[in-house]
Design an enzyme around this catalytic site. Structure first.
Site, PDB file in Angstrom:
ATOM      1  N   LYS A  90       0.881  -1.178   0.000  1.00 56.14           N
ATOM      2  CA  LYS A  90       0.000   0.000   0.000  1.00 56.14           C
ATOM      3  C   LYS A  90       0.918   1.227   0.000  1.00 56.14           C
ATOM      4  O   LYS A  90       1.458   1.628   1.030  1.00 56.14           O
ATOM      5  CB  LYS A  90      -0.881  -0.025   1.262  1.00 56.14           C
ATOM      6  CG  LYS A  90      -2.216   0.683   1.137  1.00 56.14           C
ATOM      7  CD  LYS A  90      -2.151   2.147   0.809  1.00 56.14           C
ATOM      8  CE  LYS A  90      -1.819   3.013   2.006  1.00 56.14           C
ATOM      9  NZ  LYS A  90      -1.565   4.441   1.634  1.00 56.14           N
TER      10      LYS A  90
ATOM     11  N   GLU B 230       9.780   1.559  10.806  1.00 57.84           N
ATOM     12  CA  GLU B 230      10.809   2.581  10.604  1.00 57.84           C
ATOM     13  C   GLU B 230      10.101   3.923  10.663  1.00 57.84           C
ATOM     14  O   GLU B 230       9.369   4.283   9.742  1.00 57.84           O
ATOM     15  CB  GLU B 230      11.508   2.390   9.257  1.00 57.84           C
ATOM     16  CG  GLU B 230      12.393   1.154   9.264  1.00 57.84           C
ATOM     17  CD  GLU B 230      13.082   0.896   7.943  1.00 57.84           C
ATOM     18  OE1 GLU B 230      13.527  -0.242   7.750  1.00 57.84           O
ATOM     19  OE2 GLU B 230      13.152   1.807   7.112  1.00 57.84           O
TER      20      GLU B 230
ATOM     21  N   CYS C 150      14.155  10.643   6.840  1.00 52.62           N
ATOM     22  CA  CYS C 150      14.064  10.227   8.247  1.00 52.62           C
ATOM     23  C   CYS C 150      15.402  10.311   8.952  1.00 52.62           C
ATOM     24  O   CYS C 150      15.464  10.545  10.148  1.00 52.62           O
ATOM     25  CB  CYS C 150      13.519   8.812   8.335  1.00 52.62           C
ATOM     26  SG  CYS C 150      14.504   7.654   7.389  1.00 52.62           S
TER      27      CYS C 150
ATOM     28  N   GLU D  41       9.663  16.544  14.814  1.00 49.20           N
ATOM     29  CA  GLU D  41      10.169  16.249  13.473  1.00 49.20           C
ATOM     30  C   GLU D  41       9.469  17.175  12.480  1.00 49.20           C
ATOM     31  O   GLU D  41       8.258  17.123  12.325  1.00 49.20           O
ATOM     32  CB  GLU D  41       9.879  14.786  13.102  1.00 49.20           C
ATOM     33  CG  GLU D  41      10.508  14.406  11.778  1.00 49.20           C
ATOM     34  CD  GLU D  41      10.134  13.009  11.304  1.00 49.20           C
ATOM     35  OE1 GLU D  41       8.948  12.641  11.405  1.00 49.20           O
ATOM     36  OE2 GLU D  41      11.026  12.301  10.821  1.00 49.20           O
TER      37      GLU D  41
HETATM   38  P1  NAD Z   1       2.489   8.553   7.345  1.00 51.72           P
HETATM   39  O1  NAD Z   1       2.684   7.778   8.599  1.00 51.72           O
HETATM   40  O2  NAD Z   1       1.508   9.648   7.341  1.00 51.72           O
HETATM   41  O3  NAD Z   1       2.085   7.598   6.142  1.00 51.72           O
HETATM   42  C1  NAD Z   1       2.863   6.481   5.788  1.00 51.72           C
HETATM   43  C2  NAD Z   1       1.971   5.442   5.163  1.00 51.72           C
HETATM   44  O4  NAD Z   1       1.073   4.945   6.152  1.00 51.72           O
HETATM   45  C3  NAD Z   1       1.114   5.941   4.018  1.00 51.72           C
HETATM   46  O5  NAD Z   1       1.087   4.950   3.008  1.00 51.72           O
HETATM   47  C4  NAD Z   1      -0.249   6.102   4.659  1.00 51.72           C
HETATM   48  O6  NAD Z   1      -1.319   5.981   3.746  1.00 51.72           O
HETATM   49  C5  NAD Z   1      -0.252   4.954   5.630  1.00 51.72           C
HETATM   50  N1  NAD Z   1      -1.182   5.097   6.765  1.00 51.72           N
HETATM   51  C6  NAD Z   1      -1.618   6.235   7.368  1.00 51.72           C
HETATM   52  N2  NAD Z   1      -2.468   5.944   8.363  1.00 51.72           N
HETATM   53  C7  NAD Z   1      -2.588   4.594   8.409  1.00 51.72           C
HETATM   54  C8  NAD Z   1      -3.327   3.682   9.225  1.00 51.72           C
HETATM   55  N3  NAD Z   1      -4.111   4.098  10.213  1.00 51.72           N
HETATM   56  N4  NAD Z   1      -3.194   2.352   8.976  1.00 51.72           N
HETATM   57  C9  NAD Z   1      -2.387   1.898   8.003  1.00 51.72           C
HETATM   58  N5  NAD Z   1      -1.693   2.714   7.186  1.00 51.72           N
HETATM   59  C10 NAD Z   1      -1.771   4.050   7.392  1.00 51.72           C
HETATM   60  O7  NAD Z   1       3.948   9.073   6.955  1.00 51.72           O
HETATM   61  P2  NAD Z   1       4.341  10.036   5.735  1.00 51.72           P
HETATM   62  O8  NAD Z   1       3.903  11.418   6.094  1.00 51.72           O
HETATM   63  O9  NAD Z   1       3.908   9.408   4.478  1.00 51.72           O
HETATM   64  O10 NAD Z   1       5.945   9.948   5.774  1.00 51.72           O
HETATM   65  C11 NAD Z   1       6.745  10.752   6.578  1.00 51.72           C
HETATM   66  C12 NAD Z   1       7.190  10.011   7.832  1.00 51.72           C
HETATM   67  O11 NAD Z   1       7.892   8.825   7.477  1.00 51.72           O
HETATM   68  C13 NAD Z   1       8.173  10.813   8.672  1.00 51.72           C
HETATM   69  O12 NAD Z   1       7.813  10.716  10.029  1.00 51.72           O
HETATM   70  C14 NAD Z   1       9.504  10.115   8.430  1.00 51.72           C
HETATM   71  O13 NAD Z   1      10.456  10.256   9.449  1.00 51.72           O
HETATM   72  C15 NAD Z   1       9.077   8.698   8.263  1.00 51.72           C
HETATM   73  N6  NAD Z   1      10.111   7.933   7.563  1.00 51.72           N
HETATM   74  C16 NAD Z   1      10.869   7.060   8.309  1.00 51.72           C
HETATM   75  C17 NAD Z   1      11.892   6.346   7.691  1.00 51.72           C
HETATM   76  C18 NAD Z   1      12.758   5.419   8.505  1.00 51.72           C
HETATM   77  O14 NAD Z   1      13.475   4.629   7.912  1.00 51.72           O
HETATM   78  N7  NAD Z   1      12.752   5.496   9.820  1.00 51.72           N
HETATM   79  C19 NAD Z   1      12.120   6.501   6.329  1.00 51.72           C
HETATM   80  C20 NAD Z   1      11.328   7.404   5.608  1.00 51.72           C
HETATM   81  C21 NAD Z   1      10.316   8.109   6.246  1.00 51.72           C
END
Ligand code: NAD
Length: 502
Positions: free
Chosen positions: A190, A265, A299, A396
């Site tokens: 997804k 992550e 991240c 963040e």
């Molecule tokens: P997000 O958590 O808003 O969304 C990530 C994914 O989760 C999307 O596909 C979204 O549709 C899905 N999602 C949202 N709510 C959900 C739910 N209730 N159930 C299941 N899936 C759900 O994150 P974002 O804004 O897309 O990305 C930015 C974040 O990602 C930042 O916090 C960043 O630090 C983190 N990130 C972490 C790493 C790492 O390796 N630690 C790498 C890249 C990004």
């Protein structure tokens, strides 16, 4: 014609296929429009429509999970050697279409081409790395006793869900999907709703390269419906998730009824600690690279620079001078160092921190405002004279925004570094070997680089502590997540068995 103009033309050609029709899900090797309607994916360049995308619901997730379950029955039995062969073919096909993947990714995410041109190739490397490990994925240990031979073997856990964020979607997806396929798992992916295009390319490439139907399925849609349904589905045995910390908590709750194994992550507020004995020119290069590359939507970004008080003023002044010269521009322009941020909502969030910085008493040494280039363009931002209690030091921001904080000595540097909820990466700059080891061991982070920016080596563990994640990726660590370890004990002879009821 300039390199930029040529890239624009090629991008238009690649994107033409998405225009005027709906980007469907890929389930069991077939294009599925689904019943949930569509949503728009916009280009961060100007917020115009790139594609209409099928909006997945629990019905399409159910269809995909069932396809993944059927495909698992045969994919788990495909030999490691054959999996290796197929995965190398996928890597070859990624390389053959690297230009298309890179340009589509830039237009869908706003990431500058100077970084994205390598992202597709890194995705291919992820596939090759895990392809070569597939034949050994099931290997275990031999643990003999005098009476029994115990041996362990690893089996793929089953169909898994992979949920990815919008920042560098292609690279991140391959990082999750490649080890899952090498382990013998099947996948329902997804992708993030703000940048779904390259996930569709990856699934298409994999299918064409010979990955059997149903082994990799993609369901597009929003987190609260498609994402949630995936985490709750009983046929999905584990969720590999990359995204925000709060979403990780939600997924853990959603998956609890079906006892999902989770790998998270999550976010970061990573410190880069610069001591006064460091090579300050190299330290400055690394500090700036690790927060202003990839639009700061990264991240592992070094979003808090902790700088020794004795050199703070000069270091901050030099940083501000360089930050003002960073080139903001169109993502396909090869000179661009920062492109447009993903979405107006994200821009509003990033800019809101300028007010917080001012009211908390920090100095806005650079940026803090929208760029004149357009709605999603933000000037690279540097906040100085900050302390760790400020919002800009704790939260963040996930944009091109650096918070610079002075420290008096090693002890204070460490206490500031550890005084956040996150613990993904830390960077340490010093020429004192003893100090480098002391600080590296005491800092609360899953990954530490000394006198270096983030340089990845695929066999090493990748992941965070505290609110930055659960579990590790990389090398064999990924197989610990995507596989179950089974112990088999075989009696070597007639050992004594207690006799009851004699
Ligand atoms: P997000 O958590 O808003 O969304 C990530 C994914 O989760 C999307 O596909 C979204 O549709 C899905 N999602 C949202 N709510 C959900 C739910 N209730 N159930 C299941 N899936 C759900 O994150 P974002 O804004 O897309 O990305 C930015 C974040 O990602 C930042 O916090 C960043 O630090 C983190 N990130 C972490 C790493 C790492 O390796 N630690 C790498 C890249 C990004």
């Amino acid at each position: 014609m300039s390199e930029f103009d040529e890239a624009l033309l090629r991008a238009q050609r690649y994107l033409a296929r998405f225009g005027g029709k709906t980007l469907a899900h890929l389930i069991d090797g077939k294009s599925v429009a689904g019943s949930g309607g569509t949503f728009d994916t916009l280009s961060p360049v100007d917020n115009t429509l790139l594609a209409k995308v099928a909006r997945g619901t629990s019905a399409e997730i159910d269809q995909a999970a069932k396809a993944a379950k059927r495909a698992f029955a045969s994919w788990r039995k495909v030999s490691g050697e054959k999996r290796r062969e197929i995965m190398h073919k996928i890597a070859d096909a990624i390389v053959a279409r690297a230009d298309e993947i890179a340009l589509v990714e830039c237009m869908d995410t706003g990431q500058p081409i100077r970084y994205m041109s390598k992202a597709a190739l890194r995705g291919a490397e992820n596939f090759r790395f895990y392809a070569d490990r597939a034949p050994q994925a099931a290997d275990g240990q031999s643990l003999p006793t005098g009476t029994h031979l115990n041996y362990t073997t690893r089996e793929p856990i089953g169909p898994v869900g992979v949920i990815t964020p919008w920042n560098t979607p292609f690279m991140l997806s391959t990082w999750k999907i490649a080890p899952a396929l090498a382990a013998g798992c099947t996948v329902v992916h997804k992708p993030a709703e703000w940048s779904p295009l390259t996930a569709a390319l990856l699934a298409e490439i994999a299918l064409e390269a010979g990955l059997p139907a149903g082994v990799l399925n993609v369901v597009h849609g929003f987190g609260e419906d498609a994402g949630r349904a995936l985490t709750e589905h009983p046929d999905i045995k584990a969720i590999g998730f990359v995204g925000e910390t709060s979403t990780g908590s939600a997924i853990m709750a959603q998956g609890s009824q079906t006892l999902k194994r989770v790998h998270f992550e999550l976010g970061g507020k990573n410190p880069v600690i610069v001591f006064d004995d460091a090579d300050l020119d190299r330290a400055l290069d690394a500090v700036l690279f690790m927060i202003y590359s990839l639009n700061g939507e990264r991240c592992t970004s070094s979003s808090r620079a902790l700088v020794h008080a004795s050199i703070y003023k000069e270091f901050a002044a030099k940083a501000a001078e360089r930050v003002r010269k960073i080139r903001v521009g169109h993502p396909l322009d090869p000179r661009t160092e920062i492109g447009p941020l993903i979405h107006p909502r994200h821009v509003a969030k990033v800019l809101s921190y300028a007010d917080a910085a001012r009211s908390d008493g920090a100095t806005v040494a650079a940026g803090g405002i929208r760029s004149s280039l357009g709605e999603n363009y933000v000037e690279p931002t540097l906040y100085t004279d900050a302390h760790n209690g400020m919002k800009i030091a704790q939260e963040e921001i996930f944009g091109p925004v650096l918070t610079m904080i002075p420290f008096a000595d090693e002890q204070e540097a460490l206490s500031i570094a550890n005084d956040v909820r996150y613990g993904l990466t830390a960077y340490i700059w010093t020429r004192d070997v003893g100090r480098a080891h002391r600080v590296a061991q005491a800092v609360e982070a899953g990954m530490v680089w000394v006198n270096s920016e983030n340089v990845r080596h695929l066999p090493t563990p990748f992941g965070g502590v505290k609110s930055s994640g659960i579990g590790r990726d990389g090398g064999d660590y990924s197989f610990d997540f995507y596989m179950e370890t089974k112990n088999i004990a075989i009696a070597l002879g007639d050992h004594k068995i207690s006799r009851l009821g004699v």
